[in-house]
Design a protein around this motif. Structure first.
Motif, PDB file in Angstrom:
ATOM      1  N   LEU A   1       3.767  21.447  -8.993  1.00 41.42           N
ATOM      2  CA  LEU A   1       4.181  20.697  -7.804  1.00 41.42           C
ATOM      3  C   LEU A   1       4.648  19.293  -8.192  1.00 41.42           C
ATOM      4  N   TRP A   2       5.581  18.762  -7.381  1.00 39.88           N
ATOM      5  CA  TRP A   2       6.109  17.410  -7.604  1.00 39.88           C
ATOM      6  C   TRP A   2       5.403  16.421  -6.684  1.00 39.88           C
ATOM      7  N   TRP A   3       5.070  15.227  -7.215  1.00 39.73           N
ATOM      8  CA  TRP A   3       4.354  14.193  -6.473  1.00 39.73           C
ATOM      9  C   TRP A   3       5.012  12.838  -6.718  1.00 39.73           C
ATOM     10  N   ALA A   4       4.922  11.946  -5.712  1.00 40.55           N
ATOM     11  CA  ALA A   4       5.441  10.590  -5.879  1.00 40.55           C
ATOM     12  C   ALA A   4       4.677   9.635  -4.972  1.00 40.55           C
ATOM     13  N   PRO A   5       4.443   8.398  -5.442  1.00 43.77           N
ATOM     14  CA  PRO A   5       3.884   7.377  -4.566  1.00 43.77           C
ATOM     15  C   PRO A   5       4.970   6.902  -3.601  1.00 43.77           C
ATOM     16  N   VAL A   6       4.607   6.806  -2.311  1.00 42.70           N
ATOM     17  CA  VAL A   6       5.574   6.495  -1.261  1.00 42.70           C
ATOM     18  C   VAL A   6       5.010   5.424  -0.330  1.00 42.70           C
ATOM     19  N   VAL A   7       5.855   4.439   0.051  1.00 44.32           N
ATOM     20  CA  VAL A   7       5.496   3.512   1.123  1.00 44.32           C
ATOM     21  C   VAL A   7       6.090   4.070   2.402  1.00 44.32           C
ATOM     22  N   ILE A   8       5.381   3.917   3.512  1.00 47.94           N
ATOM     23  CA  ILE A   8       5.825   4.539   4.758  1.00 47.94           C
ATOM     24  C   ILE A   8       6.355   3.513   5.757  1.00 47.94           C
ATOM     25  N   SER A   9       5.545   2.605   6.239  1.00 48.98           N
ATOM     26  CA  SER A   9       6.028   1.660   7.247  1.00 48.98           C
ATOM     27  C   SER A   9       5.290   0.342   7.109  1.00 48.98           C
ATOM     28  N   GLY A  10       5.901  -0.702   7.659  1.00 47.26           N
ATOM     29  CA  GLY A  10       5.300  -2.025   7.610  1.00 47.26           C
ATOM     30  C   GLY A  10       5.269  -2.607   6.211  1.00 47.26           C
ATOM     31  N   GLN A  11       6.139  -2.126   5.336  1.00 53.37           N
ATOM     32  CA  GLN A  11       6.140  -2.557   3.942  1.00 53.37           C
ATOM     33  C   GLN A  11       7.517  -3.072   3.531  1.00 53.37           C
ATOM     34  N   ASP A  12       7.539  -3.972   2.568  1.00 53.35           N
ATOM     35  CA  ASP A  12       8.771  -4.415   1.937  1.00 53.35           C
ATOM     36  C   ASP A  12       8.929  -3.646   0.638  1.00 53.35           C
ATOM     37  N   THR A  13      10.135  -3.186   0.373  1.00 53.62           N
ATOM     38  CA  THR A  13      10.393  -2.399  -0.831  1.00 53.62           C
ATOM     39  C   THR A  13      11.878  -2.456  -1.162  1.00 53.62           C
ATOM     40  N   PHE A  14      12.316  -1.645  -2.094  1.00 49.72           N
ATOM     41  CA  PHE A  14      13.717  -1.607  -2.491  1.00 49.72           C
ATOM     42  C   PHE A  14      14.288  -0.211  -2.283  1.00 49.72           C
ATOM     43  N   LEU A  15      15.554  -0.157  -1.882  1.00 53.51           N
ATOM     44  CA  LEU A  15      16.307   1.084  -1.750  1.00 53.51           C
ATOM     45  C   LEU A  15      17.635   0.923  -2.473  1.00 53.51           C
ATOM     46  N   ILE A  16      18.281   2.029  -2.776  1.00 56.15           N
ATOM     47  CA  ILE A  16      19.596   1.996  -3.410  1.00 56.15           C
ATOM     48  C   ILE A  16      20.652   2.058  -2.309  1.00 56.15           C
ATOM     49  N   ALA A  17      21.633   1.159  -2.382  1.00 56.77           N
ATOM     50  CA  ALA A  17      22.701   1.110  -1.378  1.00 56.77           C
ATOM     51  C   ALA A  17      23.649   2.298  -1.532  1.00 56.77           C
ATOM     52  N   ASP A  18      24.077   2.845  -0.396  1.00 58.75           N
ATOM     53  CA  ASP A  18      25.065   3.927  -0.385  1.00 58.75           C
ATOM     54  C   ASP A  18      26.477   3.379  -0.193  1.00 58.75           C
ATOM     55  N   ALA A  19      26.573   2.146   0.308  1.00 59.69           N
ATOM     56  CA  ALA A  19      27.861   1.503   0.576  1.00 59.69           C
ATOM     57  C   ALA A  19      27.666  -0.003   0.439  1.00 59.69           C
ATOM     58  N   ALA A  20      28.748  -0.753   0.535  1.00 62.84           N
ATOM     59  CA  ALA A  20      28.654  -2.214   0.495  1.00 62.84           C
ATOM     60  C   ALA A  20      27.747  -2.696   1.631  1.00 62.84           C
ATOM     61  N   ILE A  21      26.891  -3.642   1.330  1.00 63.62           N
ATOM     62  CA  ILE A  21      25.954  -4.201   2.306  1.00 63.62           C
ATOM     63  C   ILE A  21      26.454  -5.588   2.689  1.00 63.62           C
ATOM     64  N   PRO A  22      26.614  -5.872   4.000  1.00 68.50           N
ATOM     65  CA  PRO A  22      27.072  -7.198   4.414  1.00 68.50           C
ATOM     66  C   PRO A  22      26.118  -8.297   3.941  1.00 68.50           C
TER      67      PRO A  22
ATOM     68  N   MET B   1       0.840  -1.172   0.000  1.00 65.49           N
ATOM     69  CA  MET B   1       0.000   0.000   0.000  1.00 65.49           C
ATOM     70  C   MET B   1       0.892   1.244   0.000  1.00 65.49           C
ATOM     71  N   TYR B   2       0.465   2.261  -0.671  1.00 62.33           N
ATOM     72  CA  TYR B   2       1.241   3.489  -0.747  1.00 62.33           C
ATOM     73  C   TYR B   2       0.314   4.699  -0.669  1.00 62.33           C
ATOM     74  N   ILE B   3       0.942   5.863  -0.446  1.00 70.39           N
ATOM     75  CA  ILE B   3       0.222   7.130  -0.508  1.00 70.39           C
ATOM     76  C   ILE B   3       1.004   8.054  -1.430  1.00 70.39           C
ATOM     77  N   THR B   4       0.314   8.958  -2.089  1.00 70.56           N
ATOM     78  CA  THR B   4       0.979   9.914  -2.964  1.00 70.56           C
ATOM     79  C   THR B   4       1.244  11.181  -2.159  1.00 70.56           C
TER      80      THR B   4
END
Length: 118
Positions: A50-71, A1-4
């Motif tokens: 105005l700029w808009w984007a769909p966003v997930v807030i909490s309790g959700q699985d999603t993807f992020l871009i790594a800033d550094a090596a991830i163990p 679920m997301y909100i804009t």
């Protein structure tokens, strides 16, 4: 679920964002407040500008871009550097970065990683 949500400007997909003003969200540089993740690139409304984007807030699985090596074992989710993810065991962060999947290449900066938002 997301909100804009209204963004502060052009915000790429898979960026961690946080509330920055009365009605706007922008790229997060820490986990000191509620974090969301953009599901698509922000788009600009042609009438209002105005700029808009769909966003997930909490309790959700999603993807992020790594800033550094991830163990390989993953770890506590933290964000910095314009909404990019990294692991820090000093505190619990705002979610969990999943362990590396079997056969998945090493996760380095710029790699798309699977996270669970708390």
């Amino acid at each position: 679920m997301y909100i804009t949500l209204q963004m502060t400007g052009a915000t790429p997909q898979h960026t961690a964002v946080k509330h920055v003003s009365a009605n706007q969200w922008g790229a997060a540089n820490d986990t000191s407040s509620l974090i969301g993740v953009t599901l698509e690139d922000a788009y600009q409304d042609p009438d209002s500008g105005l700029w808009w984007a769909p966003v997930v807030i909490s309790g959700q699985d999603t993807f992020l871009i790594a800033d550094a090596a991830i163990p390989d074992e993953g770890g506590c989710l933290h964000v910095r550097n314009g909404g990019r993810a990294y692991v820090d065991y000093a505190s619990t962060g705002c979610g969990t970065i999943a362990p590396r999947n079997m056969g998945e290449p090493e996760r380095v900066a710029g790699f798309l990683i699977f996270v669970h938002m708390r």
